[in-house]
Design an enzyme around this catalytic site. Structure first.
Site, PDB file in Angstrom:
ATOM      1  N   GLY A  29       0.794  -1.218   0.000  1.00  0.00           N
ATOM      2  CA  GLY A  29       0.000   0.000   0.000  1.00  0.00           C
ATOM      3  C   GLY A  29       0.827   1.269   0.000  1.00  0.00           C
ATOM      4  O   GLY A  29       0.478   2.244  -0.667  1.00  0.00           O
ATOM      5  N   ASN A  83      -8.110   3.131   9.245  1.00  0.00           N
ATOM      6  CA  ASN A  83      -7.477   1.971   9.859  1.00  0.00           C
ATOM      7  C   ASN A  83      -7.644   1.911  11.369  1.00  0.00           C
ATOM      8  O   ASN A  83      -7.621   0.839  11.964  1.00  0.00           O
ATOM      9  CB  ASN A  83      -5.984   1.943   9.520  1.00  0.00           C
ATOM     10  CG  ASN A  83      -5.299   3.266   9.809  1.00  0.00           C
ATOM     11  OD1 ASN A  83      -5.634   4.294   9.224  1.00  0.00           O
ATOM     12  ND2 ASN A  83      -4.337   3.256  10.712  1.00  0.00           N
ATOM     13  N   GLN A 110      -7.534  -1.013   3.982  1.00  0.00           N
ATOM     14  CA  GLN A 110      -8.304  -1.589   5.075  1.00  0.00           C
ATOM     15  C   GLN A 110      -9.669  -2.125   4.644  1.00  0.00           C
ATOM     16  O   GLN A 110     -10.252  -2.955   5.343  1.00  0.00           O
ATOM     17  CB  GLN A 110      -8.500  -0.555   6.190  1.00  0.00           C
ATOM     18  CG  GLN A 110      -7.262  -0.285   7.007  1.00  0.00           C
ATOM     19  CD  GLN A 110      -6.793  -1.492   7.807  1.00  0.00           C
ATOM     20  OE1 GLN A 110      -7.503  -2.463   7.992  1.00  0.00           O
ATOM     21  NE2 GLN A 110      -5.553  -1.422   8.281  1.00  0.00           N
ATOM     22  N   HIS A 117      -0.967  -7.736   2.830  1.00  0.00           N
ATOM     23  CA  HIS A 117      -0.960  -8.322   4.174  1.00  0.00           C
ATOM     24  C   HIS A 117      -2.170  -7.921   5.013  1.00  0.00           C
ATOM     25  O   HIS A 117      -2.339  -8.403   6.130  1.00  0.00           O
ATOM     26  CB  HIS A 117       0.346  -7.997   4.905  1.00  0.00           C
ATOM     27  CG  HIS A 117       0.449  -6.593   5.409  1.00  0.00           C
ATOM     28  ND1 HIS A 117       0.391  -6.282   6.741  1.00  0.00           N
ATOM     29  CD2 HIS A 117       0.620  -5.425   4.755  1.00  0.00           C
ATOM     30  CE1 HIS A 117       0.524  -4.977   6.895  1.00  0.00           C
ATOM     31  NE2 HIS A 117       0.658  -4.437   5.702  1.00  0.00           N
ATOM     32  N   THR A 143      11.798  -7.425 -11.842  1.00  0.00           N
ATOM     33  CA  THR A 143      11.247  -8.765 -12.013  1.00  0.00           C
ATOM     34  C   THR A 143      10.164  -9.029 -10.979  1.00  0.00           C
ATOM     35  O   THR A 143      10.361  -8.819  -9.779  1.00  0.00           O
ATOM     36  CB  THR A 143      12.357  -9.820 -11.879  1.00  0.00           C
ATOM     37  OG1 THR A 143      13.367  -9.561 -12.852  1.00  0.00           O
ATOM     38  CG2 THR A 143      11.792 -11.221 -12.085  1.00  0.00           C
ATOM     39  N   CYS A 203       2.775   6.937  24.753  1.00  0.00           N
ATOM     40  CA  CYS A 203       3.367   7.560  25.937  1.00  0.00           C
ATOM     41  C   CYS A 203       4.812   7.948  25.630  1.00  0.00           C
ATOM     42  O   CYS A 203       5.637   7.099  25.297  1.00  0.00           O
ATOM     43  CB  CYS A 203       3.311   6.600  27.123  1.00  0.00           C
ATOM     44  SG  CYS A 203       3.882   7.340  28.672  1.00  0.00           S
TER      45      CYS A 203
END
Length: 373
Positions: free
Chosen positions: A71, A151, A179, A201, A237, A323
């Site tokens: 992406g 997302n 997403q 993925h 390739t 944090c």
């Protein structure tokens, strides 16, 4: 320790049919698909088969699909190339305040070279208004880029309406659909998009592979120059192994959507359990209806997101705050939605997947209730 994976928006496992499709290309079929001898036959076949499988999933033509590394590359390809190619028309681009860094950062990079970017705000549910997009359009606008689904909170954007607007105004339109692909039906013709980005993925395919839809007739330059692979749009390739997986995952997603799924029911059940366990302490972030069926973003009152996750190491999920030096900061998405720091610092994104079970959701709530008290 039982491990419960509820972070499918971050990445997905390979489906068995994906592994099966990839296996022959680990040892048996090793030829370069660009060569002409016997060793290339199976490699060529699977590359074009995968192209057809991806095209079918989104209602595109095979020649409109080029393969990428994922992406981020697909987004960079569109944004940077449109800016370079269409500067004679203008340098203005429009996006939203909740885009993924793979869109936001290329735009910020181009601002160093004269690009003018309008970042349109979203409402409290994380959804952009078509009217606000329209207000942002200028005579020199060359690109609108809006993600299909967020997302973090899962909110779906009015892509079809924005696409119609862009088409009427003669402006190129891109959507990052990383997403949404495989979770909700996606049809490029219905959405009126010129470009659409896919990440493997997020789709139960391998990492490191993706695709970019480029509407037939739209002119854009190559992103990687070389020997002219991918119809001259991306030299290098082809990674046959990964493309076999992407193709199989796309075909699997098509069947999954056609057959229907109960994942939305699972999400609603999960939310009901959380509300029972933490009455008056749960705030749901995102659109109540226009939302991905698998994504549940909730804020726990008077908690810190990372502390919650640390308390339940058996559960894999994501937090909407970070944090730094003892100071908790909200994600740009939650900030853009107007979530107050005191409300959003205890935010957790649970994202369900095809392997999620009712028992896992029940166990997650039990663990949270037991550990958080």
């Amino acid at each position: 320790m039982k491990q419960i994976y509820l972070d499918y928006n971050a990445s997905t496992p390979l489906m068995p049919e994906v592994v099966e499709a990839m296996t022959p290309f680990l040892s048996e079929h090793y030829g370069n698909p660009s060569t002409s001898h016997f060793a290339a036959v199976e490699a060529k076949k699977v590359v074009e088969k995968a192209r057809g499988q991806v095209a079918s999933l989104i209602g595109a033509q095979m020649e409109e699909i080029i393969f990428t590394s994922g992406g981020s590359e697909s987004n960079n390809h569109v944004i940077k190339n449109v800016f370079e190619k269409y500067q004679s028309k203008g340098r203005h681009m429009i996006t939203t305040t909740i885009e993924h860094p793979a869109v936001r950062e290329p735009l910020r990079y181009l601002e160093k070279f004269g690009a003018e970017v309008t970042y349109v705000d979203v409402d409290q549910f994380g959804q952009v208004s078509v009217k606000e997009i329209e207000k942002a359009i200028r005579p020199d606008t060359i690109l609108i880029t809006v993600m299909h689904a967020n997302n973090e909170v899962g909110t779906l954007q009015p892509i079809e309406e924005i696409g119609e607007l862009a088409r009427e105004r003669g402006i190129l339109f891109h959507t990052d659909a990383a997403q949404s692909i495989g979770k909700v039906p996606v049809d490029v013709e219905q959405l009126h998009v010129d470009f659409l980005s896919i990440a493997g993925h997020k789709l139960y395919a391998p990492k490191g592979v993706g695709a970019l839809y480029i509407r037939k007739g739209v002119k854009i330059d190559p992103y990687i120059h070389g020997a002219g692979h991918e119809n001259g749009m991306r030299a290098g390739t082809e990674n046959v192994l990964l493309l076999a997986g992407l193709g199989a995952a796309s075909e699997s997603a098509s069947r999954y959507l056609e057959e229907g799924t109960d994942i939305l029911k699972q999400k609603k059940y999960f939310l009901s359990l959380l509300k029972q366990a933490f009455p008056h302490q749960i705030r749901v972030n995102g659109h109540p209806d226009e939302c991905l069926p698998n994504t549940l973003n909730v804020s726990f009152a008077n908690r810190i997101g990372q502390d919650i996750l640390d308390a339940v190491p058996e559960v894999a999920a994501s937090t909407g705050s970070a944090c730094h030096s003892g100071e908790v900061t909200l994600s740009p998405v939650l900030k853009a939605m107007g979530v107050k720091p005191e409300d959003g610092k205890g935010t957790i994104r649970f994202s369900l997947g095809r392997n999620t079970t009712k028992q896992q959701l029940e166990e997650t709530v039990r663990l949270l209730q037991y550990r958080l008290g």
